[in-house]
Design a protein around this motif. Sequence first.
Motif, short mmCIF file in Angstrom:
data_model
loop_
_atom_site.label_atom_id
_atom_site.label_comp_id
_atom_site.label_asym_id
_atom_site.label_seq_id
_atom_site.Cartn_x
_atom_site.Cartn_y
_atom_site.Cartn_z
N ARG A 204 0.90 -1.28 0.04
CA ARG A 204 -0.09 0.02 -0.06
C ARG A 204 0.83 1.26 -0.02
NH1 ARG A 204 -4.06 3.07 -1.48
NH2 ARG A 204 -4.73 4.62 0.28
N MET A 205 1.98 1.25 0.58
CA MET A 205 3.05 2.47 0.87
C MET A 205 3.53 2.62 -0.59
SD MET A 205 4.80 1.78 4.52
CE MET A 205 3.73 1.24 5.89
N PRO A 208 0.03 2.82 -3.79
CA PRO A 208 -1.26 3.14 -3.59
C PRO A 208 -2.23 3.32 -4.60
CG PRO A 208 0.40 4.93 -3.48
CD PRO A 208 1.05 3.71 -3.76
N HIS A 339 0.79 8.02 5.04
CA HIS A 339 0.30 6.89 4.34
C HIS A 339 -1.37 6.53 4.91
CE1 HIS A 339 3.85 5.96 2.44
NE2 HIS A 339 4.41 5.67 3.75
#
Length: 416
Positions: A204-205, A208, A339
């Motif tokens: 996810r970081m 994204p 994030h």
Amino acid sequence: MNPHYWASSQKRAEEAPEDRQRPASSPRRFLLLTAVGAHWEAKVTVTEVSQGRAVSSLGGQRKGGPGDRIGVDHFGFKTDKTFKQRYLIAAQQWQKGGRSILFYTGNEGDMIWFCNNTGFMWDVAEEMKALLVFAEHRYCGKSLPFGANTPKDSRHLNFLTSEQALADFGELIKHLKRTILGAANQPVIALGGSYGGMLAAWFRMKYPHVVVGVLGMAPVYQLCGGHKAFQEIITFTFSGGVHGLKGQNLNIWVQSCCMTLDKLFNFFVPYFSLDSSGLLSQACTEMVMPFCTKGIDDMFEPHLWDLKEFSDDCFKQWGVKPRPSWITTMYGGKNIGSHTNIIFSNGDLDPWSGGGVTKNITDTLVAITIPEGAHHLDLRANNAFDPETLLLARSLEVKYLKQWIRDFYASLRKTL
């Protein structure tokens, strides 16, 4: 490289003990085992019918140019070598008006084991109308870029990194969205536990635009320096597990701990039996996790962690020396507040929670602590013996996942 394709149905027969305790009426699940090679084109086949439910699986062979290949090296330009990455996929609930894709970020082992022991995804698939995807980590299971000796040959360690694995996942999702009818504009949520949870959070970081959110037991702080919490939590867990025998009779206490440790070893063998050499080599390159004991707040003999000694051992075994600070440079260490949409779950009986995110960082970087919870217990299947705290945690996690999906479609409508 000749394309390779597995088309055998896989029943969830090799259940973990807690899965075996599920009600007999629970539907059995089947999977198509698929390998992604140099060229792929997706197709759909119905492989089994279980208790009235048609179970669809997707797979096939992709055709295209160099951009369609799973590369051994995503970041260099001197090699075009490709390999077959295995993934497992099930679409029986998604085909009934699919709304989302749940993507398991594979970790250190054969993907079938993790698939069979991540019952949470199966349990929520119908409710979330989700396509389930379990992606195998490179150098594990059947995803071996250099053949059977891939995890054991130190000449190939350069390509065994978390960055390369995340790029594999990103390429796989891009392929699935391009080749599965109806998947192109659907949100992807990544899930994982332990190292797989770390990968999910980092996914996810770093990507994204690929995944809208993450649920994971991710001890990302374990890589930020020396930690003694791991051994202290083990001691706390065992002291409760044998009802305070330590204070009554030391011999009984030690015997009880050894018996429990033996059971734990047998439980965790599937994590390390097949691909342990690959995991150990990563510990000698980027996944450097110092452990020390004092013998005061824990039940272990005092032991200090020595970086030079550790580095020398790594060089002797693998011909490499670790870079202790690289992961922090790559993913931010504890500086991750920029994030969004990550759930960090932790069981308070899990020693890895000592390196986990245990407090909310922002409204969208959320920590869920599960009293009486073990190692990523929330990702296991529902069980008649689950404590109430675990049921509440899962309910909250699903609430967040659904919100991310709603947000995705609301944003999508604005662009149409």
